[in-house]
Design a protein around this motif. Sequence first.
Motif, PDB file in Angstrom:
ATOM      1  N   LEU A   1       0.814  -1.224   0.000  1.00  0.00           N
ATOM      2  CA  LEU A   1       0.000   0.000   0.000  1.00  0.00           C
ATOM      3  C   LEU A   1       0.846   1.272   0.000  1.00  0.00           C
ATOM      4  CD1 LEU A   1      -2.816  -1.104   2.484  1.00  0.00           C
ATOM      5  CD2 LEU A   1      -2.975  -0.900   0.016  1.00  0.00           C
ATOM      6  N   GLY A   2       2.154   1.110  -0.100  1.00  0.00           N
ATOM      7  CA  GLY A   2       3.036   2.282  -0.168  1.00  0.00           C
ATOM      8  C   GLY A   2       2.866   3.182   1.046  1.00  0.00           C
ATOM      9  N   GLN A   3       2.915   2.570   2.238  1.00  0.00           N
ATOM     10  CA  GLN A   3       2.568   3.330   3.441  1.00  0.00           C
ATOM     11  C   GLN A   3       3.782   3.988   4.110  1.00  0.00           C
ATOM     12  OE1 GLN A   3       0.430   0.018   5.164  1.00  0.00           O
ATOM     13  NE2 GLN A   3      -1.505   1.069   4.870  1.00  0.00           N
ATOM     14  N   PHE A   4       3.991   5.238   3.824  1.00  0.00           N
ATOM     15  CA  PHE A   4       5.022   6.024   4.493  1.00  0.00           C
ATOM     16  C   PHE A   4       4.350   7.304   4.969  1.00  0.00           C
ATOM     17  CE2 PHE A   4       7.213   3.354   1.468  1.00  0.00           C
ATOM     18  CZ  PHE A   4       8.144   2.751   2.283  1.00  0.00           C
ATOM     19  N   LEU A   5       4.185   7.396   6.268  1.00  0.00           N
ATOM     20  CA  LEU A   5       3.363   8.494   6.792  1.00  0.00           C
ATOM     21  C   LEU A   5       4.202   9.764   6.968  1.00  0.00           C
ATOM     22  CD1 LEU A   5       1.307   6.448   9.403  1.00  0.00           C
ATOM     23  CD2 LEU A   5       0.866   6.820   6.969  1.00  0.00           C
ATOM     24  N   THR A   6       3.594  10.886   6.645  1.00  0.00           N
ATOM     25  CA  THR A   6       4.345  12.145   6.634  1.00  0.00           C
ATOM     26  C   THR A   6       4.531  12.697   8.048  1.00  0.00           C
ATOM     27  OG1 THR A   6       3.176  12.594   4.581  1.00  0.00           O
ATOM     28  CG2 THR A   6       4.463  14.402   5.506  1.00  0.00           C
TER      29      THR A   6
ATOM     30  N   GLY B   1      -5.406   8.856  -0.236  1.00  0.00           N
ATOM     31  CA  GLY B   1      -4.402   8.038   0.461  1.00  0.00           C
ATOM     32  C   GLY B   1      -4.003   8.770   1.726  1.00  0.00           C
ATOM     33  N   ALA B   2      -5.006   9.033   2.582  1.00  0.00           N
ATOM     34  CA  ALA B   2      -4.827  10.005   3.669  1.00  0.00           C
ATOM     35  C   ALA B   2      -4.084   9.470   4.880  1.00  0.00           C
ATOM     36  CB  ALA B   2      -6.194  10.523   4.094  1.00  0.00           C
ATOM     37  N   GLY B   3      -3.873   8.139   4.956  1.00  0.00           N
ATOM     38  CA  GLY B   3      -3.189   7.581   6.128  1.00  0.00           C
ATOM     39  C   GLY B   3      -3.973   7.902   7.379  1.00  0.00           C
TER      40      GLY B   3
ATOM     41  N   LEU C   1      -1.674  15.141   6.798  1.00  0.00           N
ATOM     42  CA  LEU C   1      -1.629  16.231   5.812  1.00  0.00           C
ATOM     43  C   LEU C   1      -2.876  17.106   5.907  1.00  0.00           C
ATOM     44  CD1 LEU C   1      -0.212  14.425   2.645  1.00  0.00           C
ATOM     45  CD2 LEU C   1       0.994  15.856   4.288  1.00  0.00           C
TER      46      LEU C   1
ATOM     47  N   GLU D   1      -8.939   6.472   2.092  1.00  0.00           N
ATOM     48  CA  GLU D   1      -7.931   5.599   2.694  1.00  0.00           C
ATOM     49  C   GLU D   1      -8.424   4.169   2.588  1.00  0.00           C
ATOM     50  OE1 GLU D   1      -4.650   5.801   3.829  1.00  0.00           O
ATOM     51  OE2 GLU D   1      -5.103   3.667   3.807  1.00  0.00           O
ATOM     52  N   VAL D   2      -7.614   3.347   1.931  1.00  0.00           N
ATOM     53  CA  VAL D   2      -8.063   1.992   1.640  1.00  0.00           C
ATOM     54  C   VAL D   2      -7.775   1.024   2.798  1.00  0.00           C
ATOM     55  CG1 VAL D   2      -6.017   1.011   0.520  1.00  0.00           C
ATOM     56  CG2 VAL D   2      -8.264   0.544  -0.435  1.00  0.00           C
TER      57      VAL D   2
ATOM     58  N   ASP E   1     -10.844   2.470  -2.663  1.00  0.00           N
ATOM     59  CA  ASP E   1      -9.670   2.596  -3.516  1.00  0.00           C
ATOM     60  C   ASP E   1      -9.813   3.908  -4.301  1.00  0.00           C
ATOM     61  OD1 ASP E   1      -7.952   2.512  -5.660  1.00  0.00           O
ATOM     62  OD2 ASP E   1      -8.168   0.361  -5.982  1.00  0.00           O
ATOM     63  N   PHE E   2      -8.883   4.803  -4.092  1.00  0.00           N
ATOM     64  CA  PHE E   2      -8.989   6.118  -4.743  1.00  0.00           C
ATOM     65  C   PHE E   2      -8.944   6.001  -6.267  1.00  0.00           C
ATOM     66  CE2 PHE E   2      -6.716   9.880  -6.474  1.00  0.00           C
ATOM     67  CZ  PHE E   2      -7.745  10.796  -6.320  1.00  0.00           C
TER      68      PHE E   2
ATOM     69  N   ASN F   1       0.392  12.729  -0.180  1.00  0.00           N
ATOM     70  CA  ASN F   1       1.614  11.923  -0.149  1.00  0.00           C
ATOM     71  C   ASN F   1       1.155  10.567  -0.652  1.00  0.00           C
ATOM     72  OD1 ASN F   1       3.755  10.297   0.392  1.00  0.00           O
ATOM     73  ND2 ASN F   1       3.695  10.549   2.616  1.00  0.00           N
TER      74      ASN F   1
ATOM     75  N   PRO G   1       0.692   6.784  -2.383  1.00  0.00           N
ATOM     76  CA  PRO G   1       1.453   5.544  -2.256  1.00  0.00           C
ATOM     77  C   PRO G   1       2.408   5.383  -3.433  1.00  0.00           C
ATOM     78  CG  PRO G   1      -0.814   5.096  -2.911  1.00  0.00           C
ATOM     79  CD  PRO G   1      -0.732   6.556  -2.603  1.00  0.00           C
TER      80      PRO G   1
HETATM   81  C1  LIG Z   1       2.510   7.244   1.452  1.00  0.00           C
HETATM   82  S1  LIG Z   1       1.156   6.897   2.493  1.00  0.00           S
HETATM   83  C2  LIG Z   1       0.745   8.509   2.999  1.00  0.00           C
HETATM   84  C3  LIG Z   1      -0.305   8.605   4.033  1.00  0.00           C
HETATM   85  C4  LIG Z   1      -0.677  10.042   4.396  1.00  0.00           C
HETATM   86  N1  LIG Z   1      -1.140  10.777   3.249  1.00  0.00           N
HETATM   87  C5  LIG Z   1       0.491  10.757   5.011  1.00  0.00           C
HETATM   88  O1  LIG Z   1       1.035  11.621   4.338  1.00  0.00           O
HETATM   89  O2  LIG Z   1       0.848  10.463   6.143  1.00  0.00           O
HETATM   90  C6  LIG Z   1      -0.069   6.440   1.327  1.00  0.00           C
HETATM   91  C7  LIG Z   1      -1.405   6.007   1.905  1.00  0.00           C
HETATM   92  O3  LIG Z   1      -2.251   5.637   0.823  1.00  0.00           O
HETATM   93  C8  LIG Z   1      -3.017   4.503   1.189  1.00  0.00           C
HETATM   94  N2  LIG Z   1      -3.384   3.842  -0.078  1.00  0.00           N
HETATM   95  C9  LIG Z   1      -2.633   2.997  -0.823  1.00  0.00           C
HETATM   96  N3  LIG Z   1      -3.289   2.653  -1.938  1.00  0.00           N
HETATM   97  C10 LIG Z   1      -4.474   3.306  -1.902  1.00  0.00           C
HETATM   98  C11 LIG Z   1      -5.589   3.367  -2.776  1.00  0.00           C
HETATM   99  N4  LIG Z   1      -5.591   2.699  -3.911  1.00  0.00           N
HETATM  100  N5  LIG Z   1      -6.644   4.141  -2.433  1.00  0.00           N
HETATM  101  C12 LIG Z   1      -6.633   4.844  -1.275  1.00  0.00           C
HETATM  102  N6  LIG Z   1      -5.623   4.807  -0.396  1.00  0.00           N
HETATM  103  C13 LIG Z   1      -4.547   4.067  -0.707  1.00  0.00           C
HETATM  104  C14 LIG Z   1      -2.077   3.694   2.061  1.00  0.00           C
HETATM  105  O4  LIG Z   1      -2.778   2.816   2.908  1.00  0.00           O
HETATM  106  C15 LIG Z   1      -1.339   4.802   2.813  1.00  0.00           C
HETATM  107  O5  LIG Z   1      -1.991   5.098   4.009  1.00  0.00           O
END
Ligand SMILES: C[S@@+](CC[C@H](N)C(=O)[O-])C[C@H]1O[C@@H](n2cnc3c(N)ncnc32)[C@H](O)[C@@H]1O
Length: 516
Positions: A36-41, A66-68, A72, A96-97, A131-132, A158, A160
Amino acid sequence: MRRIDSSAKWKDFVAELETRRREVSSALDATSRAALGQFLTPSSVARFMAGMFGVQGKDISLLDPGAGIGSLSIALIAELANRTEPPKKIRATLYEVDFGMARLLERTMKVCASLCAEFGIALEYQVLRQDFIEAATLACALPFAGMPNTEFDCVILNPPYRKVNGDSDARRMLRRTGIEVNNLYAGFLALAARLLKQDGELVAITPRSFCNGPYFRAFRRDFFSRMALHRIHVYESRSEAFRDDDVLQENLVFHAVKTRCRPDSVIISSSLSPLDPNLRIWRVPYRDVIHPHDPDMVVHVIADDAGRKAADVAEQLSSTLQDLRLTVSTGRVVDFRARPFLRATPEADTVPLIYPFNLEAGRVVWPRPHPRKPTAITNEEVTADLLIPSEVYVVVKRFTAKEERRRLVAALYDPGQVRCHVVGFENHLNYFHMNGRGLPLPLARGLTAFLNSTFADAYFRNLSGHTQVNAQDLRRLKYPSQEQLLVIADKVGEDLADQMAVDRAVEEALDLAYSI
Ligand SMILES: C[S@@+](CC[C@H](N)C(=O)[O-])C[C@H]1O[C@@H](n2cnc3c(N)ncnc32)[C@H](O)[C@@H]1O
């Protein structure tokens, strides 16, 4: 006027959110993080990003795809609430998925709404556990189907970061919307651009990889035909922005506005890390960041003084590779495919195989023992297409280690020192040639010195943020004229190892009142 972020309740709320972010980050398992590319800001980066928005108004809609856990959006809401004329209403849409994250997000937004109410701001929010890509591509196709809002004043994201395979659902959905990307983050950006109102604003933190290279070409053309860049901020240290998460990508933050009017200039700033208080800031003409007639729409990120000077000097370079009658190609020997033909040591029926480790102080040195790499390749009918005439070439490493000082590392391949009729260049090398044949020795010496100069390295960094040096990037550079390259060769002489001498030769030959 009371500032929301000076109230004790808000400070506690944001401090708690930051603690939660650290806890969640350290508890994430590697599989979910990668999928899910999870790197929180971190909050410092989130605040910095929120500060880039100029949006004003009584009623502001924002999108956080992808609000985590919401870092943000919270930073942006604080920024808006602190305005001299804060909005009366903020409408936030958050996708947020991940189920666990979405639950935390819901809680965060609930607390935030009650704090906003104390400051006279009505915060309406929707946390969408969807899923966005699916929701937004559907909304683009059928604007009135399902998505609650399809026109936002601002998007903060931010996204994924993950490859999207050609046969994946995400790729198919994006393609149907006219978006051709192979990384999820570019898909998020392209959709976000579509979901903005005219003059709406976007601030994102992403890897720097979209700025150049063929993989992101279609994305750049799509995105920058809708959006005008206003600001780019670069974190010079690769790992610092996401220090807790071991991210080694080079990241940048950028601010873009949905309009066809390009500003005259782009603000470029850099800092070592989010904690570095010393921002270096300058303005660069828009045309120097994205060249107006460039079909590839490469984004030149001029990230420091050296880069700025290099950009000025690069204007004076007159020649393309075509003008010099040169071509650059990637080494033909992919070692794992050619394994049956590779030999640890030279034998009667073999010829030299050149790897990046054969490059030493501006020259190709062969043989050079290596504990794990072969030295030679058999010369027979089946390998004929992998080999080229052993003539004079300039070879350039395709990859440099992230801690290496230089991106461009070039060396002269001189057949006088490596005796053979044909030679193999391994695939981790690019090489300059003249229609498949070698270069005149002095020209090759001049070109090697030019590529190894401090100036060329800074110039190249304006063009590329990765450690990878694509043949395509080398094709895009401007070069000194043939005469200038010959003067460089003359001045530098046989010794290509002395950096000071190389820099001096290049400066003098190009007549540069310039030193980095
Ligand atoms: C890089 S993180 C950033 C989270 C947050 N925006 C932050 O800055 O802390 C990306 C987020 O997107 C979510 N994500 C990944 N694929 C997604 C999708 N297809 N639709 C919605 N959210 C998704 C992940 O679970 C993760 O929480």
